[in-house]
Design an enzyme around this catalytic site. Structure first.
Site, mmCIF file in Angstrom:
data_model
loop_
_atom_site.group_PDB
_atom_site.id
_atom_site.type_symbol
_atom_site.label_atom_id
_atom_site.label_comp_id
_atom_site.label_asym_id
_atom_site.label_seq_id
_atom_site.Cartn_x
_atom_site.Cartn_y
_atom_site.Cartn_z
ATOM 1 N N THR A 1 0.794 -1.224 0.000
ATOM 2 C CA THR A 1 0.000 0.000 0.000
ATOM 3 C C THR A 1 0.831 1.281 0.000
ATOM 4 O OG1 THR A 1 -1.854 -1.087 1.059
ATOM 5 C CG2 THR A 1 -1.692 1.292 1.368
ATOM 6 N N HIS B 1 -2.181 -1.098 -5.756
ATOM 7 C CA HIS B 1 -1.682 -2.433 -6.111
ATOM 8 C C HIS B 1 -2.893 -3.273 -6.477
ATOM 9 C CE1 HIS B 1 -3.248 -3.574 -2.193
ATOM 10 N NE2 HIS B 1 -2.543 -2.582 -1.675
HETATM 11 ZN ZN ZN Z 1 -3.130 -1.210 -0.365
#
Ligand code: ZN
Length: 563
Positions: free
Chosen positions: A94, A354
């Site tokens: 993240t 992602h």
């Molecule tokens: Zn993430």
């Protein structure tokens, strides 16, 4: 109140009331009647850029649900669509992912190599460093809510920082479900920056929320305190509604309906309710600050984290994710409808930090029998202990945030011990069937960032893009494809991302503006291209030598939006 363009289906009536009040009376909506002419190279810059990052919104999820969207995501899918966007780097977590979106830089350049990395020279006892903390603050630790949130580790400016440098009157606001999303996209100069918390909204230590944010936060806190009944499952989600056993206590995932008890913040975050709260806050802040109503262009940054919590908690192919996709689409649609009502000329970009990968237990049921969980012996603590005992070395020997990614050898080793330890670890890892590769820092340090399209990158190209010599590990462990790096499934954490493989790298990249002709470009592009693309849209010069991305031409036909 019924006339409000915002339908906050999951939020409390109190929050809906606050936001309806905030929505009233821009005075701009009445002037919004004339049809918008087609956007050309002569069209002035938009007044507001809205950057949306949806956490764990993989290209696979976008493709799976694209035909079912009717709200905000349907609108964006009618614009300019890059279905093969890439978070090109290897460490698809993240914090690195969010760091690429508005900096134009791969995580190696941005300095955000992972969610957590290690600095064995740091003074405090906890050597693990959270990407968005200031570890020099006394009394902090990386986990357990004991860290001081900070942008200090981000080594490059964001789009908002550059906009503020050009024109200090530019307004930049960043709101997200997670601190690292708000911080890595918001940068150093944001006027307001906040994220969700059990108390509603919060920001950096010692930074007071604005009156509007305080009001929104109080209403969000009240919404969290309320229980939520089960959601109805749309007919389109019926095929996803299969229970997958989890753990050894008779639990399962796959058939969830997002019901929760009052005060259950974890379940609040894993639902469209959380995304709705972030979007409602962003809309209220835009309104209060009159963003998009000044002479220049303002930047509103939105981080929607719920999809990631759903993916981790229930995987990507259950009824839970189906409900989340439908809810995300609806919440974005309501948000855009509310922006439309102001008459402001705004542009939207949406991507993800992602991709993601489903839990192995469901993958095995759905035609992928080779999916498996990681061998617990690959845990760095376990591996380090075994090697230290064999070689008679001091412990702890090895530091890592899990069974893959950056690994660090203890600083106390002599050069000879270090060499012996590394050799033994490499032999053990490289003999393991779940290990794809182990790459040392020395192999990456002298390597240039790839300039090729990201779908052609090899392993070293990917790892190089998230390598920073001062922060990355002594070596980096890469698991084989479709090995989930969670040894045992447990309720709340069954699936994840973070690998070098394309299911974690590929994300949609969508651009939309009223009057801007849509097109589809299926060739691979990168999330680091978003910043220079948006900069060009607003005529902001960017030094191409200081970033990794390139401007994407958003004007179909012979015209070119890249200046
Ligand atoms: Zn993430």
């Amino acid at each position: 109140m019924e006339k409000s363009p915002v339908k906050l289906k999951y939020l409390s009536t109190a929050l809906a009331a606050v936001l309806c009040v905030a929505a009233a009376g821009t005075g701009l909506a009445q002037n919004a009647a004339p049809p918008t002419p087609k956007v050309t190279s002569a069209t002035p810059a938009p007044k507001l850029i809205v950057m949306v990052a949806v956490d764990q919104f993989s290209a696979d999820l976008f493709a799976e649900y694209r035909g079912k969207f009717t709200g905000g995501l349907a609108r964006l899918a009618s614009g300019i669509v890059f279905p093969s966007g890439y978070q090109a780097h290897g460490a698809t977590e993240t914090c690195p992912g969010h760091s690429t979106i508005l900096t134009g830089s791969h995580p190696g350049r941005a300095g955000i190599v992972a969610n957590n990395y290690f600095d064995l020279s740091v003074a405090r006892e906890d050597k693990r460093i959270y990407c968005a903390e200031d570890e020099s603050v006394a009394g902090t630790a990386s986990g357990g809510g004991k860290y001081a949130p900070s942008v200090a580790h981000l080594l490059v400016p964001t789009l908002g920082d550059l906009m503020k440098a050009r024109d200090p009157k530019t307004q930049v606001v960043s709101v997200a479900g997670k601190d690292r999303a708000a911080i890595m996209m918001g940068g150093r100069q944001a006027d307001e920056l906040m994220w969700l918390a059990p108390t509603g909204l919060t920001s950096y230590r010692g930074t007071a929320l604005s009156p509007t944010a305080t009001q929104a936060g109080a209403v969000i806190a009240a919404a969290i305190a309320q229980p939520r009944p089960a959601m109805a499952l749309p007919a389109d989600c019926a095929n996803h509604d299969i229970a997958i056993p989890v753990g050894d206590k008779g639990g399962s995932v796959g058939t969830g309906r997002m019901a929760r008890e009052g005060g259950d913040f974890r379940r609040f975050m894993a639902s469209p309710e959380a995304d709705g709260a972030v979007l409602a806050t962003a809309a209220a802040l835009r309104q209060a600050r009159k963003m998009g109503e000044g002479s220049g262009t303002d930047l509103l940054i939105v981080g929607l984290s719920a999809t990631d919590y759903v993916g981790h908690g229930a995987g990507t192919e259950g009824s839970e994710m189906c409900l989340q996709m439908m809810g995300l689409d609806r919440e974005l649609g309501d948000f855009f409808a509310r922006l439309d009502a102001t008459g402001i000329d705004y542009a939207v970009a949406l991507t993800a930090d992602h991709g993601g990968h489903d839990m192995p237990e469901r993958n095995r049921q759905n035609a992928w029998p080779a999916a498996e969980r990681v061998d617990p012996a690959l845990d760095p603590d376990t591996l380090g202990k075994a090697v230290a005992e064999k070689l008679g070395l001091p412990q702890p020997l090895l530091y890592g945030d899990g069974p893959f990614g950056d690994m660090y050898l203890a600083k106390s080793l002599t050069p000879a011990q270090r060499k012996a330890a590394l050799a033994e670890i490499l032999v053990r890892l490289r003999a393991h069937p779940q290990i794809e590769a182990v790459v040392t820092a020395d192999e990456l340090a002298g390597r240039a960032m790839s300039k090729q399209a990201p779908d052609t990158w090899g392993l070293l190209d990917k790892l190089r893009a998230s390598f920073h010599p001062g922060r990355s590990g002594d070596f980096i462990v890469v698991l084989t494809p479709r090995v989930t790096p969670i040894p045992e499934s447990g309720l709340g954490y069954v699936a994840t991302h973070g690998s070098v493989w394309d299911y974690d790298r590929r994300v949609p990249m969508l651009f939309w503006r009223k009057g801007l002709a849509g097109f589809e470009q299926p060739n691979a592009v990168m999330t680091v291209d978003i910043m220079p693309t948006l900069a060009s849209v607003i005529g902001l010069p960017v030094d191409a030598g200081k970033i990794d991305g390139r401007c994407l031409d958003l004007l179909s036909g012979p015209e070119n939006s890249c200046r």
